[in-house]
Design an enzyme around this catalytic site. Structure first.
Site, PDB file in Angstrom:
ATOM      1  N   GLY A 507      -0.619  16.480   7.310  1.00  0.00           N
ATOM      2  CA  GLY A 507      -0.364  15.048   7.250  1.00  0.00           C
ATOM      3  C   GLY A 507       0.281  14.579   8.534  1.00  0.00           C
ATOM      4  N   GLY A 509       3.420  11.650  10.083  1.00  0.00           N
ATOM      5  CA  GLY A 509       4.447  10.643   9.844  1.00  0.00           C
ATOM      6  C   GLY A 509       4.835   9.981  11.144  1.00  0.00           C
ATOM      7  N   GLY A 510       5.942   9.191  11.125  1.00  0.00           N
ATOM      8  CA  GLY A 510       6.382   8.493  12.317  1.00  0.00           C
ATOM      9  C   GLY A 510       6.821   9.438  13.414  1.00  0.00           C
ATOM     10  N   LYS A 528       6.617  20.788  11.655  1.00  0.00           N
ATOM     11  CA  LYS A 528       6.680  19.366  11.982  1.00  0.00           C
ATOM     12  C   LYS A 528       6.760  19.253  13.505  1.00  0.00           C
ATOM     13  CE  LYS A 528       9.090  16.543   9.460  1.00  0.00           C
ATOM     14  NZ  LYS A 528      10.176  15.746   8.824  1.00  0.00           N
ATOM     15  N   ASP A 625      14.484   6.765   2.594  1.00  0.00           N
ATOM     16  CA  ASP A 625      13.016   6.758   2.547  1.00  0.00           C
ATOM     17  C   ASP A 625      12.516   7.635   1.406  1.00  0.00           C
ATOM     18  OD1 ASP A 625      10.556   5.851   3.379  1.00  0.00           O
ATOM     19  OD2 ASP A 625      10.271   7.421   4.874  1.00  0.00           O
TER      20      ASP A 625
END
Length: 821
Positions: A507, A509-510, A528, A625
């Protein structure tokens, strides 16, 4: 004429006048009106009674040998038996049930069944505790049910007031409405759960009296409560229980504590045989200084001067009202403090410690470390020992206003309050600790702490690989850093992820993409990778390292290490084989894999994880979040909260903070955060409420339902129309007969609305949420929740009145809010 009615009319007077005593109640046996159950040594007696001036019948416990019956416990206090006798029966299923003769209806029940129902029995102990136990072992102290877990208005020796966290049980007192009416009044007494628990009396929704926290010897607001030859006291606070209890050194003494609505007081008394009356020897509130927050913020009550004073360094907020003896607005600092100011601490002695709602406690820190901890956080307003035994130990920090303070001529304890350094020169002999608290902006602070926690390569490459010059450059780049995280070589990461193969991408993300990897030993990891084009990602990366490096909880994803090499910055996590929650609940096919027990387990696990962040971790952490895609699932479908790039930390649980940069995901944001940038632990509670609705319904919060409503509006409409179960994911209905407990679903829907209240102060804490989910007790009625803005098109325009600009991406609609200065 109805002959059965005539028999009952003739029978009732006989039942009321006839009296016989039992020692136990066995299976299928009963206690009729007119019979009693007597404790060992004939101290207490259980039976039916009517208060003076009332015809209603109640099942209660009283002292057997004291005249003018003194009742200490009532079973059916809010459901009296009207105009007929009652009958207490131990059913074949092991449940204790109170019936009304006239209607043959259940008036009260223990709602408890035994694994060996036919061997159960009921006894009244010499302590006044009515117990339901396994009859095969009458000496066992393991009870199936006990009245001490459900006190009414009286606190007896050996009883506990406080929380059983494993069962979600809150033992608290509720006063009688009047001497002739034992029903529940609005006057209550119990322990408040937060970092530094304390006893609080409430009148309705308002705090009335506060004991102060337990300081190892006594409550800080009760200096007269000292070890003596008559009583012993004990306060217990651990992961399973938080409670206060007391006992008698001389068991022949009869004593009690009663919450009395007639004079709004907690009264302690003992029975006097010579005078045949109860002798009152203490009560609270004992003077006007005991009234909660009598002097307002930063004011303290001083009975020696018969009024309120401002703490040194503070002045009345409203001088005119203060002069007129209206002290409610309290005091304000003479010199307001800003981050970076030179500050120190002034020691105040003999103080009742302030309200502990916004505190942080660490039992292992000494007073010097406590001082440094408070000094380093410009939101910290005061500190002291959390335990005053011996020379003192532990650390308690306060954040925000200091409320409900008083002084004692004998008792209380030291409190160190933050002051401007310029105000500490004339300290009248008090020892001062002056220092400069140089607090930098959040980005600078993150960068500073990042150098402490982040890591570099643990295995230095040989000179043949990097060259002498390259080795020196590496040493200079990382000199002075403290390596506390395991390091991963870039080559190792490249090999594990197949050179960041698209097939291994999980995936984005920011911060950048996330990849699955497999190490040489077969361990699966999630990597990540910070995107070089993301300026925001660098801040998130630093924040994540800072926050999660030392967090340890079964419901938080585990950080294994990091890699900083060759311009790459990466975090390495444990791999979650079932990926994220949203991949299940929003997928028509995979949602069938989540039956209700699994969903409820996920709900409770997420609640425990957030509670850890808010209350039990080393720092107070607001996630900011929380959403379905940030809840990962392990191979056993256990939830783990992830992605701490947006999180905020506090040294204590501040009531709220403010930010010029709102970050998070539209559809999960609390109203006050999305519109005004105000955030608190209650912002996460709101997000949890959204997540609850999504897990129950299988629908996204941003979806559009009837009448252009979002998920909150849709759920509230069904709830208001008495059709809440229509919110359930249809796939749950297919398994309802085997696995779905409608009572749990209903409870989760109810809790979600409590979390979604418009005003943050109306939402429960996560500690309360965890308790509510784990118990079956009554819940407060929810108000209409805070509906999110219609999100069919998403936010797109600047709010000209506030100067705030909202921007969003198409997928997660992640918001960044920039506020004009």
């Amino acid at each position: 004429m109805d002959h059965s009615f005539l028999v009952l009319v003739l029978l009732v007077p006989c039942l009321l006048c006839f009296s016989s005593a039992l020692e136990t109640i066995g299976p299928t046996q009963s206690l009729s009106d007119g019979e009693t159950l007597v404790s060992q040594a004939e101290v207490f007696e259980l039976g039916f009674f009517s208060p003076a001036g009332s015809a209603n019948r109640f099942l209660g416990i009283w002292y057997k040998k004291i005249p003018d019956r003194t009742v200490v416990w009532v079973a059916n206090r809010d459901n009296p038996i009207n105009g007929s006798p009652g009958n207490l029966t131990l059913t074949a299923s092991g449940n204790l049930v109170l019936l009304s003769y006239s209607s043959d209806t259940i008036v009260w029940s223990t709602n408890t069944t035994s694994s060996k129902p036919m061997s159960s029995s009921v006894r009244l102990l010499a302590t006044g505790n009515l117990v339901l136990q396994d009859g095969s072992d009458p000496n066992s102290e393991v009870y199936l049910w006990q009245s001490f877990d459900y006190p009414t208005d009286t606190f007896l020796p050996d009883m506990k007031i406080g929380w059983d966290l494993k069962r979600g049980l809150n033992r608290h007192l509720v006063a009688w409405k009047s001497p002739s009416d034992p029903s529940s009044s609005d006057f209550t007494w119990g322990l408040e759960l937060h970092s530094y628990p304390e006893a609080v009396a409430w009148k309705g929704n308002h705090k009335y009296f506060r004991s102060g926290p337990w300081n190892g010897i006594r409550y800080s607001g009760a200096p007269e409560q000292k070890p003596n030859n008559l009583f012993w006291f004990k306060f217990v606070s651990n992961e399973e229980e938080v409670y206060y209890t007391y006992g008698l050194q001389d068991k022949s003494v009869l004593t009690r504590n009663v919450l009395n609505r007639s004079n709004d007081a907690w009264e302690r008394s003992a029975w006097s045989d010579p005078t045949q009356e109860w002798k009152y020897y203490s009560s609270v509130p004992k003077d006007k200084c005991d009234n909660y927050n009598f002097c307002g913020p930063h004011g303290y009550c001083d009975m020696a001067n018969l009024g309120c004073q401002c703490l040194e360094g503070f002045s009345p907020k409203s001088p005119d009202k203060w002069a007129a003896m209206d002290w409610t607005q309290g005091c304000k600092r003479d010199k307001p403090l800003q981050c970076g100011d030179k500050v120190g601490f002034k020691k105040f002695t003999n103080m009742k410690l302030p309200d502990t709602t916004s505190t942080w406690v660490n039992a292992s820190l000494d007073i010097k470390a406590c001082h440094e901890k408070c000094l380093g956080n410009c939101s910290c307003t005061a500190y002291t020992h959390s335990d005053i035994r011996a020379s003192g130990s532990g650390c308690a920090l306060w954040f925000g206003d200091l409320l409900d303070i008083r002084t004692f001529s004998d008792g209380g304890q030291d409190l160190h309050i933050r002051m401007a350094a310029s105000e500490l020169g004339g300290d009248n002999g008090n020892r001062l600790k002056i220092a400069v608290a140089a607090v930098v902006g959040i980005v600078g602070a993150l960068g500073m702490v990042f150098t402490i926690y982040c890591c570099h390569r643990s295995r230095t490459k040989s000179k043949g690989e990097t060259g002498e010059k390259g080795e020196k450059e590496q040493k200079n780049e990382h000199s002075g850093e403290d390596m506390e995280l395991p390091a991963f070589d870039l080559a190792m990461i490249i090999n594990a992820t197949g050179n960041f193969s698209a097939n291994n991408k999980l995936g984005e993300g920011g911060f950048g993409p996330v990849y699955k990897g497999t190490l040489a030993d077969g361990q699966e990891i999630a990597v990540k990778r910070l995107s070089s084009s993301s300026g925001q990602g660098l801040k998130e990366f630093k924040n994540e390292v800072i926050l999660i490096a030392k967090l340890q909880h079964r419901n938080l994803v585990k950080l294994l290490g990091c890699c900083i090499e060759g311009g790459e910055k990466m975090l390495v996590y444990e791999y979650m084989p079932n990926k994220s929650l949203d991949a299940f609940i929003f997928d028509d096919k995979r949602s069938y894999l989540l039956d209700w027990p699994t969903r409820f387990s996920i709900i409770c696990g997420v609640a425990r994880g957030i509670l850890y962040l808010h209350q039990d971790s080393r720092l107070r952490i607001i996630h900011r979040d929380l959403k379905a895609s940030n809840v990962l699932l392990d191979k056993e479908m256990k939830p783990k909260i992830s992605d701490f790039g947006m999180a905020k930390t506090f040294g204590g649980d501040q009531s709220e903070g403010n930010t010029n940069r709102v970050v998070g995901t539209y559809g999960y944001m609390a109203p006050e955060y999305a519109t005004d940038g105000l955030f608190s632990v209650k912002s996460d509670v709101f997000s949890f409420g959204i997540l609850l609705l999504e897990i129950i319904s299988g629908k996204r919060s941003r979806g559009i339902f009837r009448s252009n409503q979002n998920l909150i509006g849709h759920a509230w409409r069904l709830y208001s129309e008495g059709r809440p179960l229509e919110l359930m994911d249809p796939c749950l209905e297919d398994t309802a007969d085997s696995s779905c407990k409608f009572s749990e679903v209903m409870r989760c829907i109810h809790v979600s609305f409590l979390c979604l209240q418009q005003r943050p102060e109306d939402r429960p804490s996560m500690a309360s949420v965890a308790v509510m989910l784990g118990s079956d007790g009554p819940l407060p009625p929810p108000k209409q929740p805070g509906f999110l803005i219609d999100c069919s098109d998403g936010p797109s325009e600047a709010d000209s009145s506030s100067g705030k600009l909202l921007s969003h991406s198409i997928n997660e609609i992640t918001i960044s809010l920039v506020q004009a200065r």
